[in-house]
Design a protein around this motif. Structure first.
Motif, PDB file in Angstrom:
ATOM      1  N   GLN A 125     -22.288  20.587  15.624  1.00 53.13           N
ATOM      2  CA  GLN A 125     -21.190  19.683  15.280  1.00 53.13           C
ATOM      3  C   GLN A 125     -21.467  18.272  15.780  1.00 53.13           C
TER       4      GLN A 125
ATOM      5  N   HIS B 275     -14.828  17.491  15.716  1.00 53.45           N
ATOM      6  CA  HIS B 275     -15.876  17.377  14.706  1.00 53.45           C
ATOM      7  C   HIS B 275     -15.302  16.995  13.343  1.00 53.45           C
TER       8      HIS B 275
ATOM      9  N   SER C 167     -17.846  17.623  21.116  1.00 55.73           N
ATOM     10  CA  SER C 167     -17.498  18.646  20.127  1.00 55.73           C
ATOM     11  C   SER C 167     -17.555  20.018  20.777  1.00 55.73           C
TER      12      SER C 167
END
Length: 362
Positions: free
Chosen positions: A106, A81, A101
């Motif tokens: 994220q 992320h 992620s």
């Protein structure tokens, strides 16, 4: 003469070597920087992979100050992320390894960063480049199955639990689902045309990973090694999803697409304790349908090929940069994959069905 595409690699573990090899095999592509948060590791990678033009960095943000066209993000899951968002805001195209992620939020922020920057965010699901996977999607989308109403997918290894960053929730986010289950989800969702997930009812466990009899790092194991879920998708489609790193069974069964006019059964390729999942190719395809009122099953021949699927996804990323094409496997699609994994974890923890809520982007 074609423009030279300048690439940076963030993270220098084993997966980065595969990216590096793919880039080195392409003309007019230069790896000019490698970053790794562990001091000295980036330079060691550069030396081992013989990258004379590359500079080493301990901070990926310094790498992003360079004039780069794109970056490969090969870090552990927890860093996908931050590095992706930073790279996109720095004006670089991004190829991030799967899973996208650690959390759904994220992934949403990664897509938003791509949309805001106008740069590409593509996610590394190399099985899509297998012509047999493309054929599965072609069959499902052709209408031969009629109205597809039920899909069952997932895979299971009799034994095949990884170690290290894969088994710690703070670093990986999830276990078998994030590692191999995301491939099963992508296979099904992509074939269906990426319908939006609506609800999830799930169960997870880790009987094998937390047992020293089966795993040498049992004391550190805090993710799931097994998961199963019933997922409602838009279009009145139900997806039965199951995944396992370890079990007392030889298989969790084939992937099936059931439609009003026909059904498609697909088995995975490979054999042995680490096989039985969709991170590779296809073993067999069978179409079940009726002809003149008779039950018929037709074997779909497997397409033989010698493609290096991993290299194909990296080449496609470079080609998309060079030709100013959209992301080959856009984050907006893989967001649904991440949403399902997030839903499985939430449902399993609460022991009830949960609703999936996603941004309504235009």
């Amino acid at each position: 003469m074609s423009k030279t595409i300048r690439i940076g690699i963030i993270g220098s573990g084993g997966i980065a070597r595969a990216h590096g090899s793919a880039y080195k095999s392409m003309p007019n592509v230069e790896i000019i920087a490698v970053a790794d948060s562990i001091e000295g590791k980036a330079q060691a990678f550069i030396d081992q992979e013989q990258l004379p033009l590359a500079k080493a960095f301990d901070d990926h943000r310094r790498l992003l100050e360079l004039d780069l066209d794109g970056v490969s993000i090969c870090t552990p899951n927890f860093a996908h992320h931050e590095t992706a968002v930073n790279a996109l805001h720095a004006g670089k195209h991004v190829l991030v390894e799967k899973p996208m992620s650690v959390t759904l939020q994220q992934s949403i922020e990664m897509v938003e960063a791509a949309q805001a920057s106008g740069k590409m965010l593509t996610v590394g699901f190399q099985p899509r480049y297998d012509p047999n996977m493309a054929l599965i999607k072609e069959i499902v989308q052709s209408g031969k199955l009629g109205n597809v109403y039920f899909v069952e997918t997932g895979g299971g290894r009799r034994r095949g639990m990884p170690t290290g960053t894969f088994i710690r929730k703070e670093l990986a986010g999830a276990g078998a689902m994030a590692d191999i289950g995301c491939y099963s989800l992508d296979m099904a969702l992509n074939a269906l045309g990426n319908p939006k997930p609506l609800t999830v009812s799930a169960y997870t466990s880790n009987h094998f990973g937390t047992n020293p009899k089966y795993h040498k790092e049992a004391a550190s194991f805090d993710v799931e090694d097994f998961g199963v879920a019933m997922i409602r998708l838009e279009g009145d489609i139900v997806l039965n999803y199951k995944i396992s790193w370890a079990m007392h069974m030889d298989t969790l069964g084939a992937t099936m697409f059931l439609g009003s006019e026909g059904g498609l059964k697909v088995t995975s390729a490979g054999s042995g304790p680490w096989s039985g999942v969709w991170d590779g190719s296809v073993g067999s395809m069978t179409l079940y349908h009726d002809v003149m009122g008779q039950h018929v099953q037709s074997t779909i021949p497997i397409i033989e090929h010698r493609l290096d699927l991993f290299a194909e996804k990296v080449r496609d990323f470079v080609a998309a940069i060079r030709d100013s094409r959209p992301a080959p496997i856009p984050g907006e699609q893989i967001l649904y994959n991440q949403a399902i994994i997030d839903g499985v974890l939430r449902s399993a923890a609460s022991k009830r069905e949960v609703t999936i809520e996603l941004p309504n982007w235009k």
